[in-house]
Design a protein around this motif. Structure first.
Motif, PDB file in Angstrom:
ATOM      1  N   ASP A   1      68.172 -40.769  46.242  1.00  0.00           N
ATOM      2  CA  ASP A   1      67.676 -40.639  47.850  1.00  0.00           C
ATOM      3  C   ASP A   1      69.014 -39.451  48.254  1.00  0.00           C
ATOM      4  OD1 ASP A   1      66.072 -42.275  46.971  1.00  0.00           O
ATOM      5  OD2 ASP A   1      66.502 -44.099  47.545  1.00  0.00           O
ATOM      6  N   TRP A   2      70.069 -39.603  47.687  1.00  0.00           N
ATOM      7  CA  TRP A   2      71.455 -38.799  48.319  1.00  0.00           C
ATOM      8  C   TRP A   2      70.983 -37.482  48.376  1.00  0.00           C
ATOM      9  CZ3 TRP A   2      76.939 -40.313  49.072  1.00  0.00           C
ATOM     10  CH2 TRP A   2      77.108 -42.287  50.092  1.00  0.00           C
ATOM     11  N   ILE A   3      69.964 -36.166  49.161  1.00  0.00           N
ATOM     12  CA  ILE A   3      69.746 -35.033  48.817  1.00  0.00           C
ATOM     13  C   ILE A   3      70.115 -34.703  49.952  1.00  0.00           C
ATOM     14  CG2 ILE A   3      67.581 -33.442  48.105  1.00  0.00           C
ATOM     15  CD1 ILE A   3      66.376 -35.482  46.856  1.00  0.00           C
ATOM     16  N   ILE A   4      70.798 -33.284  49.972  1.00  0.00           N
ATOM     17  CA  ILE A   4      71.767 -32.755  51.536  1.00  0.00           C
ATOM     18  C   ILE A   4      70.861 -31.611  51.281  1.00  0.00           C
ATOM     19  CG2 ILE A   4      73.600 -31.928  52.300  1.00  0.00           C
ATOM     20  CD1 ILE A   4      75.438 -34.064  50.354  1.00  0.00           C
ATOM     21  N   PRO A   5      69.820 -31.340  52.427  1.00  0.00           N
ATOM     22  CA  PRO A   5      69.320 -29.572  52.750  1.00  0.00           C
ATOM     23  C   PRO A   5      70.602 -29.133  52.708  1.00  0.00           C
ATOM     24  CG  PRO A   5      67.860 -31.815  54.279  1.00  0.00           C
ATOM     25  CD  PRO A   5      69.241 -32.620  53.721  1.00  0.00           C
ATOM     26  N   LEU A   6      70.186 -27.567  52.868  1.00  0.00           N
ATOM     27  CA  LEU A   6      71.878 -26.841  53.035  1.00  0.00           C
ATOM     28  C   LEU A   6      71.156 -25.925  53.758  1.00  0.00           C
ATOM     29  CD1 LEU A   6      72.289 -26.397  48.819  1.00  0.00           C
ATOM     30  CD2 LEU A   6      73.836 -27.694  50.786  1.00  0.00           C
TER      31      LEU A   6
END
Length: 361
Positions: free
Chosen positions: A167-172
């Motif tokens: 679940d570690w998804i970082i919007p860029l």
């Protein structure tokens, strides 16, 4: 092209429905690219020799390399032809990922080709000015990033995905995505180019990494597999498996002539384009960090150059006997084939570690 023809005739010839399967077309892509490279290889080498397109060798390098002077270079054009033809024949040409990958590869190949041509015409190792070459690379990478960002169909396609964590998804955002895309494509391109210093040293790791990325592309493009494995589901990216297969086939075909002692070198036209191809695939499947792991040899080669330059400027001393790293081992007494094969073995291990990220989340 043949894929679209087969789909058009499927209603009349039911057996042609086999072409809808990515796995089948990937096999055809590998074999087609391999066949093209093997068939036209001798003619390409003969023409390069005829036009005296010979490698320029540094005087300060290992003395064993002096005998390589005059070996035909720019053989990377052979790789590009095989990749392009195979991809155009077997991939779905309505797929955006196929076109961005192919166009980025050809654009970097063009940059490398101009660089090689200038080196040959001047009779030394000075091609395009570093600043000009870097600027052209950045423009091509930014173009790819802008296209992928504007055509993204899901927020995950423009986010940073961290391996090992579901679940570690970082919007860029736009700026972050363009910056990351440019760093990955340009960095990967130059890293492969730095590694291309021994016979077959760069091409086999490229083949191995492309094979690993093909697994990620297939899984990411299949919604059920992606959900089960906990990786980003990117609609349509599975078609890049055919492109990866073309790289594998073309790379193996080129290795037939590039294996020690090499009959031909790929030159910047091949190294820059192949590195960019790996970079754009990794960006498309949202696995930039996995590329960093799988392509660890490319990373180490690049870091060795950076460390060497920084150390010499700050202290006047060299950390390595010579950079990139493969030259250091040569000057320590390792025969060239030993350096090559051991770097290949390390790459196999790193690709397996990268593939393990599919389940270790």
């Amino acid at each position: 092209m043949l894929y679209h023809l087969a789909m058009a005739l499927e209603a009349y010839i039911s057996a042609l429905n086999v072409f809808q399967y990515i796995t089948f077309r990937t096999i055809l892509g590998v074999l087609t690219a391999l066949g093209i490279a093997l068939l036209i290889g001798p003619a390409v080498i003969q023409r390069l020799v005829l036009h005296q397109v010979g490698q320029q060798v540094r005087d300060d390098g290992p003395q064993t390399h002096l005998e390589k002077a005059g070996t035909p270079t720019m053989g990377g054009a052979l790789i590009l032809v095989a990749i392009a033809v195979s991809t155009l024949l077997w991939a779905d040409l309505s797929n955006r990922f196929v076109w961005v990958a192919l166009l980025v590869t050809l654009a970097f190949g063009l940059i490398g080709g101009v660089d090689d041509f200038l080196k040959l015409s001047r009779g030394n190792s000075q091609g395009l000015r570093a600043r000009d070459k870097f600027l052209l690379q950045v423009v091509a990478a930014l173009g790819a990033g802008a296209f992928l960002y504007m055509t993204a169909q899901d927020p995950v396609e423009t986010s940073l995905v961290l391996p090992l964590f579901k679940d570690w998804i970082i919007p860029l955002g736009a700026f972050g995505f363009l910056l990351l895309t440019t760093l990955v494509i340009v960095g990967s391109s130059n890293a492969v180019n730095l590694t291309d210093g021994l016979d077959g040293l760069a091409i086999m790791p490229t083949v191995l990494v492309a094979s690993g990325l093909a697994v990620f592309a297939y899984a990411s493009g299949h919604h059920v597999f992606a959900e089960y494995l906990g990786i980003p589901s990117v609609h349509g990216v599975g078609e890049l498996v055919i492109f990866c297969g073309a790289i594998v086939g073309a790379g193996l075909g080129f290795l037939w002539y590039n294996t020690y002692p090499a009959q031909v070198f790929m030159g910047d036209v091949g190294a820059l384009s192949l590195g960019a191809a790996l970079g754009v695939i990794a960006v498309s499947v949202r696995q930039e960090i996995v590329l960093f792991v799988m392509g660890g040899i490319f990373v180490l080669e690049t870091l060795s150059v950076m460390i060497q330059v920084l150390s010499y400027k700050l202290t006047g001393r060299r950390v390595f006997r010579m950079a990139p790293l493969h030259h250091h081992y040569e000057l320590q007494g390792w025969p060239e084939p030993r350096v090559i094969v051991r770097f290949w073995i390390v790459t196999v291990v790193l690709v397996l570690i990268g593939l393990a990220f599919l389940k270790v989340r």
